[in-house]
Design an enzyme around this catalytic site. Sequence first.
Site, PDB file in Angstrom:
ATOM      1  N   GLY A  14       0.815  -1.203   0.000  1.00 23.22           N
ATOM      2  CA  GLY A  14       0.000   0.000   0.000  1.00 23.22           C
ATOM      3  C   GLY A  14       0.853   1.260   0.000  1.00 23.22           C
ATOM      4  CB  ALA A  15       4.276   1.881  -1.275  1.00 27.99           C
ATOM      5  N   GLY A  54      15.252  10.614  -7.108  1.00 27.84           N
ATOM      6  CA  GLY A  54      15.745  11.979  -6.985  1.00 27.84           C
ATOM      7  C   GLY A  54      16.449  12.241  -5.663  1.00 27.84           C
ATOM      8  N   GLY A  57      18.070   7.453  -3.863  1.00 29.82           N
ATOM      9  CA  GLY A  57      17.737   6.104  -3.426  1.00 29.82           C
ATOM     10  C   GLY A  57      17.350   5.199  -4.573  1.00 29.82           C
ATOM     11  CG  ASN A  92       0.527   1.301   4.802  1.00 30.16           C
ATOM     12  OD1 ASN A  92       0.038   1.848   5.790  1.00 30.16           O
ATOM     13  ND2 ASN A  92       0.442   1.828   3.589  1.00 30.16           N
ATOM     14  CE1 TYR A 158      -8.764  -0.212   9.306  1.00 29.69           C
ATOM     15  CE2 TYR A 158      -9.336   1.335  11.046  1.00 29.69           C
ATOM     16  CZ  TYR A 158      -8.435   0.871  10.111  1.00 29.69           C
ATOM     17  OH  TYR A 158      -7.210   1.481   9.979  1.00 29.69           O
ATOM     18  CB  ALA A 160     -13.833  -7.616  13.097  1.00 30.95           C
ATOM     19  CE  LYS A 162      -5.816  -2.135  10.042  1.00 33.59           C
ATOM     20  NZ  LYS A 162      -4.571  -2.341   9.272  1.00 33.59           N
TER      21      LYS A 162
END
Length: 253
Positions: A14-15, A54, A57, A92, A158, A160, A162
């Site tokens: 999910g980057a 840029g 990396g 994520n 949500y 449940a 997590k």
Amino acid sequence: MQIDLSDKTVLITGATGNLGRVMARTLASCGANIVLHYNRNEAKAKELAGEIAGMGGRALIVQADITDQTHIQSMKEKIEQELGHVDIVVANAVIQYQWTSVLEQSPDDYKSQFESCVMQSVYLAKAFIPGMITRKNGRFIGINTECAMQNFPTQSAYTAGKRGMDGVYRVLAKEVGEYQITVNQVAPGWTISDADRAINSEDQPGYSQHVPLKRRGTDQEIANAVAFLASDLASYITGAYIPVNGGNVMPAI
């Protein structure tokens, strides 16, 4: 003292999301190679990879449905071909949906949260932790939520998902600790992100008045906690659920 992730490779699922983007930039600034996972937003993934380049990396873009084990396995193979092994996993990604009451929430929403919170973590563990065991080193970090402790109305699907995720991480921490692999969770509160900045919605007095620090946290503050847990500075922390929410929820002992 500084966070140095040089020669480390980090996978962030999910980057391309609001939090994921800041995590990616932050971990890249610490010297890590970054694997940018996306599901649909290829354009944003390419833009983010360009930003990291840029900065000096290295970034690799990978597409996958994180609820499909075969997709995650294919993603692992591509990463290993391009960058080598993954040292740090940050889970994520999560499926978005409309919140409503238990009686009105679609059963499909509970399934989507289980798949994207619990099963994503299981599939990532199965794909990447065996290599960490061999190397006797690794970091496995999940993004949870303060909602898991709040249990407020309309949060049920949500919460449940997590809370199920939390169980996986606590057990996994005990199973792989002997190999010097740490397994931890960061639990953000209602965090300010670029989505808020775009519409000037950072200030939410109804929420902030209940937070001991009297403000909302920022995406950068979440990313800072992830960077710490990813580093050697956190080498003796495992099995932790760490709220990054200004004290809005406080785990008890």
